[in-house]
Motif scaffolding. Structure first.
Motif, PDB file in Angstrom:
ATOM      1  N   LEU A   1      -6.706  28.537 -50.771  1.00 57.25           N
ATOM      2  CA  LEU A   1      -5.571  28.388 -51.317  1.00 57.25           C
ATOM      3  C   LEU A   1      -4.371  28.821 -50.105  1.00 57.25           C
ATOM      4  CD1 LEU A   1      -5.178  29.269 -55.036  1.00 57.25           C
ATOM      5  CD2 LEU A   1      -4.753  27.136 -53.729  1.00 57.25           C
ATOM      6  N   GLY A   2      -4.722  29.026 -49.087  1.00 60.08           N
ATOM      7  CA  GLY A   2      -3.827  29.421 -47.914  1.00 60.08           C
ATOM      8  C   GLY A   2      -3.803  28.453 -47.000  1.00 60.08           C
ATOM      9  N   ARG A   3      -3.100  28.822 -45.992  1.00 65.01           N
ATOM     10  CA  ARG A   3      -2.791  27.701 -44.665  1.00 65.01           C
ATOM     11  C   ARG A   3      -4.502  27.193 -44.370  1.00 65.01           C
ATOM     12  NH1 ARG A   3       0.440  30.095 -40.266  1.00 65.01           N
ATOM     13  NH2 ARG A   3       1.854  30.328 -42.030  1.00 65.01           N
ATOM     14  N   SER A   4      -5.342  28.167 -44.515  1.00 63.94           N
ATOM     15  CA  SER A   4      -6.746  27.543 -44.120  1.00 63.94           C
ATOM     16  C   SER A   4      -7.210  26.578 -45.025  1.00 63.94           C
ATOM     17  CB  SER A   4      -7.671  28.847 -44.138  1.00 63.94           C
ATOM     18  OG  SER A   4      -7.796  29.296 -45.356  1.00 63.94           O
ATOM     19  N   GLY A   5      -6.597  26.496 -46.106  1.00 64.13           N
ATOM     20  CA  GLY A   5      -7.425  25.451 -46.896  1.00 64.13           C
ATOM     21  C   GLY A   5      -6.748  23.952 -46.695  1.00 64.13           C
ATOM     22  N   LEU A   6      -5.686  24.045 -46.124  1.00 63.25           N
ATOM     23  CA  LEU A   6      -4.611  22.854 -45.955  1.00 63.25           C
ATOM     24  C   LEU A   6      -5.436  21.765 -45.465  1.00 63.25           C
ATOM     25  CD1 LEU A   6      -1.213  24.032 -44.890  1.00 63.25           C
ATOM     26  CD2 LEU A   6      -2.082  23.023 -47.143  1.00 63.25           C
ATOM     27  N   LYS A   7      -6.288  21.946 -44.682  1.00 68.47           N
ATOM     28  CA  LYS A   7      -6.880  20.779 -43.829  1.00 68.47           C
ATOM     29  C   LYS A   7      -8.155  20.333 -44.843  1.00 68.47           C
ATOM     30  CE  LYS A   7      -9.702  19.900 -39.761  1.00 68.47           C
ATOM     31  NZ  LYS A   7     -10.784  20.614 -38.902  1.00 68.47           N
ATOM     32  N   VAL A   8      -8.697  20.876 -45.737  1.00 69.93           N
ATOM     33  CA  VAL A   8      -9.660  20.367 -46.651  1.00 69.93           C
ATOM     34  C   VAL A   8      -8.851  19.681 -47.693  1.00 69.93           C
ATOM     35  CG1 VAL A   8     -11.591  21.072 -48.153  1.00 69.93           C
ATOM     36  CG2 VAL A   8     -10.887  22.488 -46.202  1.00 69.93           C
ATOM     37  N   ALA A   9      -7.538  20.337 -47.834  1.00 67.29           N
ATOM     38  CA  ALA A   9      -6.744  19.666 -49.104  1.00 67.29           C
ATOM     39  C   ALA A   9      -6.262  18.035 -48.259  1.00 67.29           C
ATOM     40  CB  ALA A   9      -5.839  20.459 -49.293  1.00 67.29           C
ATOM     41  N   ALA A  10      -5.916  18.286 -47.162  1.00 70.55           N
ATOM     42  CA  ALA A  10      -5.566  16.965 -46.739  1.00 70.55           C
ATOM     43  C   ALA A  10      -6.531  16.023 -46.413  1.00 70.55           C
ATOM     44  CB  ALA A  10      -4.906  17.216 -45.237  1.00 70.55           C
ATOM     45  N   THR A  11      -7.785  16.281 -46.373  1.00 73.66           N
ATOM     46  CA  THR A  11      -9.091  15.569 -46.354  1.00 73.66           C
ATOM     47  C   THR A  11      -9.159  14.786 -47.679  1.00 73.66           C
ATOM     48  OG1 THR A  11     -10.142  17.221 -44.766  1.00 73.66           O
ATOM     49  CG2 THR A  11     -11.337  15.249 -45.833  1.00 73.66           C
ATOM     50  N   ALA A  12      -8.935  15.580 -48.672  1.00 74.12           N
ATOM     51  CA  ALA A  12      -9.103  15.129 -50.147  1.00 74.12           C
ATOM     52  C   ALA A  12      -7.965  14.000 -50.548  1.00 74.12           C
ATOM     53  CB  ALA A  12      -9.050  16.106 -51.082  1.00 74.12           C
ATOM     54  N   LEU A  13      -6.938  14.369 -50.013  1.00 78.52           N
ATOM     55  CA  LEU A  13      -5.768  13.511 -50.260  1.00 78.52           C
ATOM     56  C   LEU A  13      -6.051  12.340 -49.672  1.00 78.52           C
ATOM     57  CD1 LEU A  13      -2.852  13.144 -51.388  1.00 78.52           C
ATOM     58  CD2 LEU A  13      -1.923  14.045 -49.350  1.00 78.52           C
ATOM     59  N   ALA A  14      -6.437  12.298 -48.336  1.00 79.79           N
ATOM     60  CA  ALA A  14      -6.402  10.764 -47.433  1.00 79.79           C
ATOM     61  C   ALA A  14      -7.637  10.111 -48.125  1.00 79.79           C
ATOM     62  CB  ALA A  14      -6.906  11.307 -46.013  1.00 79.79           C
TER      63      ALA A  14
ATOM     64  N   LEU B   1      -4.087  35.035 -55.299  1.00 76.93           N
ATOM     65  CA  LEU B   1      -4.865  33.537 -55.087  1.00 76.93           C
ATOM     66  C   LEU B   1      -6.220  33.516 -55.268  1.00 76.93           C
ATOM     67  CD1 LEU B   1      -2.287  32.241 -52.354  1.00 76.93           C
ATOM     68  CD2 LEU B   1      -2.266  31.536 -54.601  1.00 76.93           C
ATOM     69  N   HIS B   2      -6.565  34.530 -56.044  1.00 76.19           N
ATOM     70  CA  HIS B   2      -8.155  34.497 -56.155  1.00 76.19           C
ATOM     71  C   HIS B   2      -8.627  34.429 -57.618  1.00 76.19           C
ATOM     72  CE1 HIS B   2      -8.598  35.478 -52.135  1.00 76.19           C
ATOM     73  NE2 HIS B   2      -9.800  35.444 -51.966  1.00 76.19           N
ATOM     74  N   GLY B   3      -9.685  34.248 -57.854  1.00 76.15           N
ATOM     75  CA  GLY B   3     -10.508  34.346 -59.210  1.00 76.15           C
ATOM     76  C   GLY B   3      -9.870  33.585 -60.136  1.00 76.15           C
ATOM     77  N   ARG B   4      -9.616  33.817 -61.327  1.00 73.23           N
ATOM     78  CA  ARG B   4      -9.161  33.401 -62.468  1.00 73.23           C
ATOM     79  C   ARG B   4      -7.576  32.567 -62.383  1.00 73.23           C
ATOM     80  NH1 ARG B   4     -10.415  37.011 -67.005  1.00 73.23           N
ATOM     81  NH2 ARG B   4     -12.520  37.496 -66.127  1.00 73.23           N
ATOM     82  N   TRP B   5      -7.002  33.275 -61.425  1.00 73.81           N
ATOM     83  CA  TRP B   5      -5.501  33.082 -61.331  1.00 73.81           C
ATOM     84  C   TRP B   5      -5.462  31.696 -60.442  1.00 73.81           C
ATOM     85  CZ3 TRP B   5      -1.355  33.992 -63.596  1.00 73.81           C
ATOM     86  CH2 TRP B   5      -1.066  35.469 -64.353  1.00 73.81           C
ATOM     87  N   ALA B   6      -6.347  31.495 -59.654  1.00 78.45           N
ATOM     88  CA  ALA B   6      -6.297  30.423 -58.765  1.00 78.45           C
ATOM     89  C   ALA B   6      -6.744  29.186 -59.356  1.00 78.45           C
ATOM     90  CB  ALA B   6      -7.315  30.659 -57.430  1.00 78.45           C
ATOM     91  N   TRP B   7      -7.546  29.484 -60.441  1.00 78.77           N
ATOM     92  CA  TRP B   7      -8.150  28.135 -61.055  1.00 78.77           C
ATOM     93  C   TRP B   7      -7.148  27.969 -62.045  1.00 78.77           C
ATOM     94  CZ3 TRP B   7     -11.870  25.686 -59.184  1.00 78.77           C
ATOM     95  CH2 TRP B   7     -12.916  26.163 -58.775  1.00 78.77           C
ATOM     96  N   ALA B   8      -6.377  28.683 -62.642  1.00 78.32           N
ATOM     97  CA  ALA B   8      -5.208  28.478 -63.632  1.00 78.32           C
ATOM     98  C   ALA B   8      -4.357  27.534 -62.810  1.00 78.32           C
ATOM     99  CB  ALA B   8      -4.686  29.762 -64.230  1.00 78.32           C
ATOM    100  N   LEU B   9      -4.142  28.029 -61.674  1.00 78.94           N
ATOM    101  CA  LEU B   9      -3.154  27.049 -60.954  1.00 78.94           C
ATOM    102  C   LEU B   9      -3.610  25.951 -60.561  1.00 78.94           C
ATOM    103  CD1 LEU B   9      -0.603  28.203 -59.344  1.00 78.94           C
ATOM    104  CD2 LEU B   9      -2.017  28.323 -57.134  1.00 78.94           C
TER     105      LEU B   9
END
Lengths: 325, 681
Positions: free
Chosen positions: B138-151, B367-375
């Motif tokens: 959920l941080g900047r580090s995850g953006l690349k993975v997220a972009a892969t999914a979007l593409a 941004l960890h645990g349950r909160w992140a899933w809820a998000l």
């Protein structure tokens, strides 16, 4: 694929999803499960058809589904599967009709005569013929190749690295009816069958030969859309006589002309109402089927688009199929 | 993909001496031991050959497997086939057990599909992106993975494949859930009990080598065509990695931690829950990743029995010989694979990170645990609602692009220009002919020329040389099994193709692997190509292969090479990279050139990895023997297809069993000796 009718309430469905996964494992044995699903599932009028792998039969299904949907208000589910599997599914009621069958004596005996779960649906109107074919450009140069007695003379022309010095005869998908191995042996031909393994491979190979104008000999059949693209001439095998194919080990005659048949699930034939009557009436000519098949295979139209085009142009033909109110 | 196939990773990990052993990697020393041992074995072997050869010749003469010593299993199999057909509507086994299974499978997949369809394309895409982002932290580090999914999802939609993609994802969700559950249960049992582990291992091997085509038929007979049969076959094929890696994780648990847990008074169940399972999390996640990949590779095969989705699109494209359409359906499969691979890999990396680093920083806690899933859930729902309000549930028609025509044109141009008449090189058709004439035919003739007992002796001898008595026994029995099944000649035909494919795979694989290990930039270029080669369904490239190489055994071999190459390249590259930098440095300071360094230091030290690459090559080549049957490979592969499409269990299962036997033989002949020794110890 038409699954939009499944879209109902979200939350309830999601709940079912999770519980169903659990159910899969828990497997409560509390009662006998339903066997075949009925044709009237969910209250809507649904017809299930099998889509075979070759394009001619896809043309039947495309036109039938188009008319069932647009003219008669049915929902049509179509499923792609192998021929023998389709027989089995037909018997179980997973599908309601096979629109084009090239002859499966074993299955016919098992399901129509013994289990009585499948009934005949009459002629499709198209006559199928299996045989051995050479390309026209080759037959023009060597006219006598069209008699099987001369095949040994030309065997070397058909030889490839795969056939070990003999002539190669190209075979198609294992799905299709063939007894070429027995024929070659009994007619003492210097040929070796090469199993392409799928129709797509066989067509690709034929196209490749034709482009390079190379000689080839192939197991082939009619109606087939590729015949409009590449002209082929049949090699005459010893004439087919009633009963000459009784013992497949001793067979030494050509393949018969097969009037292609329709088959229905017994319950569908009885309770299928207008849909069953319509499919029974469905009958067209080889040329008509070929028109639709060509639109699908050659012009790369989707089956629905091809069916729509044909239906618009041939109203008099299909009007007769639809039962009168 | 993170790891080529499960057996690669599992064996790889099994082989690595765990830090607890405290032993240095014994690569160099080991080699001398092997040479010594092999040398010691050669003499008795020579004596045995001298005694047995004349004996065999006198007793049995030459030729193939004697017909008198075969057992026809197809009769009983066909009987079973008929029994199922006659009884499945009335017998209690079906009514009270199997049909429940079948009906719940269907409704589960339907429900998941309906749920996804309800979310609409906006909701599904948002959900996939958020999930990927969550997995990446959920941080900047995850953006690349997220972009892969979007593409990935955008391309699936743009190719006009939105609905089939959803159907395939629905099937995958249910299949992977079931496979993981089965895998975890089996893996737990195997991780806790040595005896169960020993029983389970050959079962898992068989599950993976037995061609899915062979066991599709029994499932179709029982469940009919449609979702249940497809789902269960996928589960069978995809469960083994999860089981293996769970067991591995259980076994790898730090003894000290377990000891500590015991001394704190926790009982067996508590130890499992609080110590063993959390410690095995990383392996289990890798297992999940592998399970997903295996399940995805079944998409097209599952469509053969009516699973629908992308696989069906590939099939219908094949019937009109439309490569472009097949590719349009194949690309989404590759993209789903890449999306899920990157997502699970990102989650795996984070487990590694969080174990090493201390507690998350202040911002991270939210941004960890349950909160992140809820998000993630809230975001998905919000996007779905927004999409619904905008009235967009299906992917907009205007945003789709047909790639069929240009792809077909390109395909035609390529095959026309490459297949023959190429100056100097000759073209693919010429290669194919020469390969068949000079490699394949002699190999096949040689194998069939050998008397059957001599071949058994050869197998036994080689297996004994590379392994132990046990290895030799298993390999010989498996080889004899082929003869008993009555498919000796066909198996030799298949074997010759497999061996030829293996040689080609290894030559290309080692060459590319070495290049990739030495040039990082080259590796970066090659990597996406390898990903695509591995996950693209083979059915998509069948037509171009036939157009280039004809309906020949060479085509079957090409299909196998394409499939097996990525794993071989990866393992080679990884093995060379992991060579001790100190050894490299030392050799350089001694004045070794780049070439010398490669030949005399890197390759010898990477020997275990290269052996593993050979072994994986064998397993993967065998896995696509059936596909080879579809382009002119004939022999066993064709028989398996024939059995399925004609509904004749006898033919299909016999050929399938023969393929498993061949797999056993080749696996034993190529399995790295060290793994064997450790296993025996």
């Amino acid at each position: 694929m038409n699954r939009t009718q499944l879209t109902r309430t979200t939350a309830a469905r999601a709940a079912i999803a999770s519980s169903a996964v659990l159910g899969l494992l828990a497997l409560s044995g509390c009662g006998a499960a339903e066997t075949g699903r009925s044709t009237e599932a969910g209250g809507t009028k649904t017809v299930s058809l099998t889509v075979p792998s070759w394009v001619g039969a896809q043309a039947n299904v495309a036109v039938a589904s188009y008319l069932l949907k647009k003219e008669m208000g049915y929902t049509v589910k179509s499923q792609q599967m192998g021929e023998v599997l389709a027989w089995d599914a037909l018997s179980k009621g997973d599908i309601d009709a096979i629109m084009e069958d090239w002859g499966h004596p074993k299955e016919e005996k098992q399901y129509v005569e013994n289990k009585k779960t499948v009934v005949k649906g009459g002629d499709l109107g198209v006559t199928g013929h299996i045989g051995w074919f050479v390309p026209k450009y080759y037959a023009d140069k060597h006219p006598d190749v069209t008699d099987w007695k001369n095949l040994n003379k030309y065997a070397k022309d058909f030889a490839t690295v795969e056939s070990g010095g003999k002539g190669q005869i190209l075979e198609g998908s294992p799905d299709y009816v063939t007894y070429d191995e027995a024929l070659i042996k009994n007619l003492k031909l210097n040929l070796k069958p090469k199993f392409a393994g799928s129709e797509a491979s066989q067509i690709t190979a034929i196209r490749k030969y034709a482009k390079e104008k190379k000689p080839f000999l192939t197991y082939w059949w009619n109606p087939q859309w590729l015949n409009n693209e590449i002209e082929m001439v049949e090699v005459k095998l010893p004439e087919y006589k009633e009963g000459c194919d009784a013992d497949l080990k001793k067979i030494a005659c050509a393949y018969p002309n097969t009037p292609l048949q329709k088959f229905f699930n017994k319950d569908f034939a009885k309770d299928g109402g207008d849909a069953a009557t319509f499919l029974k009436n469905f009958k067209w000519t080889t040329d008509q089927q070929n028109d639709v098949a060509l639109m699908i295979a050659d012009q790369k139209l989707s089956p629905e688009a091809a069916a729509e085009k044909w239906v618009k142009a041939n109203e008099s033909t299909w009007k007769a199929w639809i039962p009168k109110k | 993909m993170t790891a080529p196939t499960i057996s690669a990773t599992a064996r790889d990990q099994r082989e690595k001496p765990s830090p607890a052993d405290g032993r240095p990697a014994p690569a160099g020393k080991f080699r001398t031991v092997l040479h010594h041992r092999a040398g010691r074995k050669l003499l008795p072997l020579a004596v045995a050959v001298l005694v047995l050869l004349p004996l065999g010749a006198a007793l049995w003469g030459g030729g193939g497997w004697p017909a008198a010593q075969t057992v026809d299993v197809s009769g009983p199999l066909d009987d079973a086939n008929d029994w199922v057909l006659d009884n499945r509507d009335t017998h209690p086994l079906f009514l009270y057990f199997l049909l429940h299974l079948s009906n719940s499978a269907t409704s589960a997949v339907d429900a998941v599909y309906a749920g996804l369809a309800q979310l609409g394309w906006v909701g599904v895409t948002a959900g996939a992106v958020l999930l990927a982002w969550r997995a990446g932290g959920l941080g900047r580090s995850g953006l690349k993975v997220a972009a892969t999914a979007l593409a990935a999802f955008a391309v699936c939609g743009a190719l006009g494949m939105w609905d089939p993609t959803l159907m395939t994802i629905a099937l995958m969700i249910v299949a992977v859930a079931a496979a993981s559950l089965v895998g975890v249960v089996l893996g737990l049992a195997a991780g806790l009990s040595d005896r169960f582990d020993r029983i389970l291992r050959p079962v898992l091997d068989t599950m993976q080598v037995l061609p899915a085509f062979a066991y599709l038929l029994p499932f179709v007979l029982v469940f009919g065509t449609g979702t249940p049969a497809a789902l269960l076959c996928t589960v069978i094929y995809a469960a083994p990695p999860m089981a293996r890696l769970t067991a591995l994780g259980m076994r790898g648990a730090d003894a000290g931690v377990l000891e500590a847990a015991t001394s704190l008074g926790s009982n067996g169940w508590q130890r499992l829950r609080t110590a063993r399972l959390p410690l095995a999390r990383k392996e289990m996640l890798l297992g999940l990743n592998q399970t997903i990949m295996m399940a995805l590779s079944m998409v097209v095969i599952a469509a053969l029995v009516g699973a629908g989705g992308l696989g069906e699109e590939v099939y219908s494209a094949l019937s009109t010989v439309d490569v472009g359409k097949a590719l349009a359906a194949g690309i989404p499969i590759v993209l789903i694979a890449i999306w899920l691979d990157r997502t699970t890999a990102a989650a795996g990396d984070r487990i590694g990170d969080s174990a090493s680093s201390a507690a998350p920083s202040g911002r991270g806690r939210f941004l960890h645990g349950r909160w992140a899933w809820a998000l993630v859930a809230a975001g998905t729902v919000a996007a779905a609602v927004a999409g619904r309000l905008a009235g967009a549930r299906l992917w907009p028609e205007a945003w789709t692009y047909g790639i069929s025509t240009p792809v077909n044109k390109a395909q035609e141009w390529i095959t026309e220009n490459l297949s023959s008449g190429v100056p100097v090189l000759g073209g693919t058709e010429v290669w194919s002919q020469n390969f068949t004439l000079w490699v394949l035919n002699p190999l096949h003739d040689g194998l069939t020329w050998l008397p059957w007992w001599a071949l058994l002796l050869l197998v036994a001898g080689v297996a004994w040389l590379v392994g132990t008595w046990g290895t030799a026994l298993t390999a010989t029995l498996a080889m004899a099994g082929i003869g008993v099944l009555g498919v000796w000649d066909k198996s030799l035909n298949t074997l010759s193709q497999v061996l030829a494919a293996l040689v080609v795979t290894l030559v290309i694989g080692f060459a590319v692997g070495i290049m990739a290990a030495r040039a990082r930039r080259f590796e970066r270029v090659v990597r996406p190509v390898l990903d695509a080669m591995q996950t693209m369904p083979q059915f998509v490239y069948l037509i171009p292969v036939v157009a280039l190489f004809g309906v020949t055994r060479a085509s079957a071999i090409i299909a196998a090479v394409v499939y097996a190459l990525p794993a071989v390249i990866r393992i080679t590259t990884q093995g060379l990279r992991e060579v001790d930098p100190a050894a490299m440095e030392a050799s350089r300071s001694l004045g070794a050139g780049s070439r010398q360094q490669l030949l005399q230091v890197q390759l010898p030290l990477a020997r275990p990895a290269l052996q593993l690459a050979v072994n994986q090559g064998v397993v993967l080549v065998l896995a696509v023997v059936v596909v080879g049957g579809l382009v002119g490979g004939g022999a066993l592969g064709y028989d398996v297809v024939k059995g399925l499409s004609r509904g004749e269990m006898g033919i299909g299962m016999t050929a399938g069993a023969a393929i498993v036997c061949l797999g056993l033989v080749l696996d034993r002949l190529t399995q790295p000796a060290k793994a064997r020794a450790r296993k025996g110890a």
